[in-house]
Write a protein that holds these residues in place. Sequence first.
Motif, mmCIF file in Angstrom:
data_model
loop_
_atom_site.group_PDB
_atom_site.id
_atom_site.type_symbol
_atom_site.label_atom_id
_atom_site.label_comp_id
_atom_site.label_asym_id
_atom_site.label_seq_id
_atom_site.Cartn_x
_atom_site.Cartn_y
_atom_site.Cartn_z
ATOM 1 N N MET A 26 6.790 7.376 -4.924
ATOM 2 C CA MET A 26 6.316 8.541 -4.179
ATOM 3 C C MET A 26 5.986 8.193 -2.733
ATOM 4 S SD MET A 26 3.209 11.014 -5.242
ATOM 5 C CE MET A 26 2.839 12.447 -4.277
ATOM 6 N N PRO A 27 6.759 8.747 -1.778
ATOM 7 C CA PRO A 27 6.418 8.507 -0.374
ATOM 8 C C PRO A 27 5.118 9.232 -0.020
ATOM 9 C CG PRO A 27 8.250 10.056 -0.541
ATOM 10 C CD PRO A 27 7.923 9.595 -1.936
ATOM 11 N N GLY A 28 4.363 8.650 0.879
ATOM 12 C CA GLY A 28 3.104 9.254 1.279
ATOM 13 C C GLY A 28 1.991 9.043 0.261
ATOM 14 N N PHE A 29 2.239 8.203 -0.708
ATOM 15 C CA PHE A 29 1.256 7.919 -1.743
ATOM 16 C C PHE A 29 0.102 7.146 -1.116
ATOM 17 C CE2 PHE A 29 -0.592 5.803 -5.363
ATOM 18 C CZ PHE A 29 -0.445 6.712 -6.401
ATOM 19 N N GLY A 30 -1.106 7.474 -1.522
ATOM 20 C CA GLY A 30 -2.270 6.779 -0.987
ATOM 21 C C GLY A 30 -3.427 6.815 -1.958
ATOM 22 N N PRO A 31 -4.599 6.492 -1.485
ATOM 23 C CA PRO A 31 -5.777 6.440 -2.361
ATOM 24 C C PRO A 31 -6.068 7.762 -3.086
ATOM 25 C CG PRO A 31 -6.265 5.364 -0.283
ATOM 26 C CD PRO A 31 -4.914 6.003 -0.135
ATOM 27 N N ARG A 32 -5.838 8.864 -2.426
ATOM 28 C CA ARG A 32 -6.097 10.165 -3.052
ATOM 29 C C ARG A 32 -5.193 10.398 -4.263
ATOM 30 N NH1 ARG A 32 -6.441 15.845 0.232
ATOM 31 N NH2 ARG A 32 -7.659 16.893 -1.343
ATOM 32 N N GLN A 33 -3.901 10.107 -4.099
ATOM 33 C CA GLN A 33 -2.961 10.271 -5.202
ATOM 34 C C GLN A 33 -3.240 9.256 -6.306
ATOM 35 O OE1 GLN A 33 -2.081 10.088 -1.965
ATOM 36 N NE2 GLN A 33 -1.373 12.167 -1.578
ATOM 37 N N ALA A 34 -3.612 8.038 -5.919
ATOM 38 C CA ALA A 34 -3.941 7.011 -6.913
ATOM 39 C C ALA A 34 -5.152 7.445 -7.742
ATOM 40 C CB ALA A 34 -4.216 5.674 -6.225
ATOM 41 N N ALA A 35 -6.146 8.003 -7.069
ATOM 42 C CA ALA A 35 -7.335 8.482 -7.783
ATOM 43 C C ALA A 35 -6.981 9.647 -8.704
ATOM 44 C CB ALA A 35 -8.413 8.904 -6.794
ATOM 45 N N ARG A 36 -6.047 10.483 -8.278
ATOM 46 C CA ARG A 36 -5.630 11.610 -9.119
ATOM 47 C C ARG A 36 -4.960 11.121 -10.404
ATOM 48 N NH1 ARG A 36 -1.567 16.415 -7.643
ATOM 49 N NH2 ARG A 36 -2.192 17.779 -9.324
ATOM 50 N N ILE A 37 -4.067 10.159 -10.282
ATOM 51 C CA ILE A 37 -3.452 9.568 -11.476
ATOM 52 C C ILE A 37 -4.525 8.912 -12.335
ATOM 53 C CG2 ILE A 37 -1.931 7.720 -12.301
ATOM 54 C CD1 ILE A 37 -0.137 8.280 -9.911
ATOM 55 N N ASP A 97 6.772 13.403 -8.298
ATOM 56 C CA ASP A 97 5.781 14.381 -7.880
ATOM 57 C C ASP A 97 4.509 14.166 -8.685
ATOM 58 O OD1 ASP A 97 5.465 16.605 -10.120
ATOM 59 O OD2 ASP A 97 7.575 15.996 -10.085
ATOM 60 N N LEU A 98 3.446 14.745 -8.210
ATOM 61 C CA LEU A 98 2.169 14.656 -8.918
ATOM 62 C C LEU A 98 1.729 16.032 -9.377
ATOM 63 C CD1 LEU A 98 0.113 11.986 -6.944
ATOM 64 C CD2 LEU A 98 1.356 11.759 -9.083
ATOM 65 N N SER A 99 2.677 16.792 -9.900
ATOM 66 C CA SER A 99 2.335 18.107 -10.432
ATOM 67 C C SER A 99 1.448 17.931 -11.659
ATOM 68 C CB SER A 99 3.604 18.866 -10.823
ATOM 69 O OG SER A 99 4.247 18.221 -11.910
ATOM 70 N N ALA A 100 0.712 18.965 -11.975
ATOM 71 C CA ALA A 100 -0.156 18.925 -13.155
ATOM 72 C C ALA A 100 0.679 18.674 -14.412
ATOM 73 C CB ALA A 100 -0.955 20.223 -13.277
#
Length: 184
Positions: A26-37, A97-100
Motif C-alpha cells: 500500500m503506497p502512502g502507508f504510515g502509522p495511522r494505517q498500521a494502527a488501523r490494521i 486497500d484498507l476498506s472495512a
Amino acid sequence: MLQIFLIAVSLAMDAFAVSVSTGIAMPGFGPRQAARIGLWCGAFQFFMPLLGYLLGSSVQVYIEAIDHWIAFGLLALIGGNMIREALFGAEEEAAADLSARRLFLLALATSIDALAVGITMVFMDVPVLLSAAVIGVVAFVLATLGGLLGHRLGCLFQRRATLLGGVVLVFIGAKILMEHLFGG
C-alpha cells in the motif's frame, strides 16, 4: 501468564505476516494505517477467544474440522486478488486497500485459531477475560509493527512488493491448511 503470552505471540504471527504484506503493498502507508490494521487484528484476537470460550467444548470438533479451510479460503481470496491486481491492474489499483471489508476478512482469517484457543480455555485454569486481553494487545502490537515494517520494505519495491504480498498471503493460508491437514 507466561503461557498466555506465548500463546498470544503465536496467535499473532499470522496477523503480523498479513500486516507486513499489506504495508508492503500500500503506497502512502504510515502509522495511522498500521494502527488501523492493528486495531482490527487486536479486536478480533480479543473477541475470538471469548467467543470460543462461550461456545465451549461441545462444538470444538466442528470448528477444528473447518477452521483451516476458512482461513485458507479467506487468505487465498485476498492474496489472489492482490496478485491479480499487481499483474493485470492499473498502477493505482495494484495497492492494497484498507476498506472495512478487507480489514474484516484479514482479521477474521488471522483470528480463527484464537477461537479454538478460547474453546481450550474451558479446560485451562486461566482468567479468560485477562487472557483474551493479553492476546488482543499482543496482536495489536505485532500487527501494527508488521504494517510499519512492511511499509519500509514496500517503499523500495512497490509493484513487485504487491505481487509478493499477495503470494505471501496465499502461502500463509496454505501453511494453515497444511498444518491442520498434516499435523504440524
